[in-house]
Design an enzyme around this catalytic site. Structure first.
Site, PDB file in Angstrom:
ATOM      1  N   GLU A  43       0.823  -1.206   0.000  1.00  0.00           N
ATOM      2  CA  GLU A  43       0.000   0.000   0.000  1.00  0.00           C
ATOM      3  C   GLU A  43       0.863   1.265   0.000  1.00  0.00           C
ATOM      4  O   GLU A  43       1.863   1.358   0.721  1.00  0.00           O
ATOM      5  CB  GLU A  43      -0.879  -0.010   1.259  1.00  0.00           C
ATOM      6  CG  GLU A  43      -1.769   1.210   1.419  1.00  0.00           C
ATOM      7  CD  GLU A  43      -2.428   1.277   2.787  1.00  0.00           C
ATOM      8  OE1 GLU A  43      -3.466   1.943   2.898  1.00  0.00           O
ATOM      9  OE2 GLU A  43      -1.896   0.667   3.752  1.00  0.00           O
ATOM     10  N   LYS A 125     -10.095   2.208  -1.209  1.00  0.00           N
ATOM     11  CA  LYS A 125     -10.148   1.715   0.165  1.00  0.00           C
ATOM     12  C   LYS A 125     -11.394   2.212   0.894  1.00  0.00           C
ATOM     13  O   LYS A 125     -11.676   3.414   0.937  1.00  0.00           O
ATOM     14  CB  LYS A 125      -8.888   2.181   0.896  1.00  0.00           C
ATOM     15  CG  LYS A 125      -8.694   1.618   2.293  1.00  0.00           C
ATOM     16  CD  LYS A 125      -7.363   2.113   2.845  1.00  0.00           C
ATOM     17  CE  LYS A 125      -7.057   1.569   4.228  1.00  0.00           C
ATOM     18  NZ  LYS A 125      -5.761   2.100   4.725  1.00  0.00           N
ATOM     19  N   CYS A 164      -5.162  -2.920   3.778  1.00  0.00           N
ATOM     20  CA  CYS A 164      -4.661  -2.606   5.118  1.00  0.00           C
ATOM     21  C   CYS A 164      -5.756  -2.585   6.195  1.00  0.00           C
ATOM     22  O   CYS A 164      -6.222  -3.635   6.610  1.00  0.00           O
ATOM     23  CB  CYS A 164      -3.891  -1.282   5.067  1.00  0.00           C
ATOM     24  SG  CYS A 164      -2.741  -1.042   6.463  1.00  0.00           S
TER      25      CYS A 164
END
Length: 275
Positions: A43, A125, A164
């Site tokens: 990321e 995300k 994440c």
């Protein structure tokens, strides 16, 4: 399916520009893609996972050019062409002309490239880390789940994309499971301070959903924050098939994609869901 996880390491403030880092990453992709079906990057490697003060200046436009690639990923796409692998490029700070629902122009966006270096999937995300600062303060939240069929040679399992902090929200993975996912791909910039959470949650997401998890973390330091490394591949039984250390390295693991169906047949726990 053979997977190469590139656990990139770098120190914030080191003498490496975004352009230099992009070329270095492209070199790693060119070196390790041959012989692998899938290559995965971490990321925000171009912007710095914790370097939020730098995100605006390092943000990337994904709407320009013939193949809608941001500048940081052009060398990576060039390196991927003809190497025979699908490349998950981790994520970049995407900049859009039009603001999102909260009035922001930045997004944490993942891009997946086919073996010809063309974009075949994107994911913004959903869960932003920072408890009001960092991502929630500067970035929009992605609105959509993404489950996709990766192109050959990395085909065989429908693949759910996440990033994440998403890992802490099991309902996202249950929803991807219901969309047919058998594999979760997770780039991250997860800190050393909570690396044991990372290791536990990777196994939990694999085991509870009977899916493969392929997770690529970062090494080095971002804005003074030590990163945790420990990239890993976990099978549908929760067994860790391979795990990196804490420094920069490339983890190569081969998985048997038929193991998802086998696990679900031998231990049909998902059939007993009530909620």
């Amino acid at each position: 399916m053979k997977v190469a996880i590139i656990q990139l390491g770098y120190a914030e403030g080191a003498d490496e520009s975004v352009e230099e880092r992009s070329e270095r990453v492209a070199g790693l992709v060119a070196r390790h893609a041959p012989g692998h079906d899938l290559v995965v990057l971490p990321e925000l490697w171009s912007a710095g996972g914790f370097a939020s003060t730098e995100w605006e200046g390092r943000s990337q436009d994904l709407s320009g050019g013939d193949v809608d690639l941001p500048p940081a990923l052009v060398p990576v796409a060039r390196a991927a062409r003809g190497r025979g692998a699908v490349v998950h490029t981790g994520s970049v700070v995407e900049r859009t002309d039009q603001p999102g629902p909260e009035g922001r122009h930045l997004w944490n966006t993942s891009v997946v490239l086919d073996p010809d270096g063309r974009v075949c999937a994107r994911y913004r995300k959903v869960h932003r880390f920072g408890f009001g600062g960092g991502e929630p303060k500067l970035m929009e939240a992605g609105p959509d789940l993404v489950v996709t069929d990766l192109p050959a040679p990395a085909d065989g399992l429908r693949t759910g994309l996440s990033t994440c902090y998403d890992l802490r929200f099991p309902e996202l993975y249950r929803a991807q499971l219901d969309l047919g996912a058998g594999l979760f791909l997770i780039p991250a910039a997860w800190p050393m301070a909570r690396v044991e959470h990372w290791r536990l949650l990777l196994r939990a997401r694999a085991l509870e959903d009977q899916c493969f998890v392929i997770a690529c973390n970062t090494a080095g330091t971002h804005a003074g924050v030590e990163m945790g490394g420990r990239s890993a591949v976990v099978d549908p039984w929760g067994t860790v098939l391979g795990e990196a250390g804490t420094g920069e390295e490339v983890l190569s693991v081969e998985i048997d994609t038929t193991e998802v169906a086998r696990a679900r047949e031998k231990f049909p726990v998902l059939a007993d869901r009530r909620l």
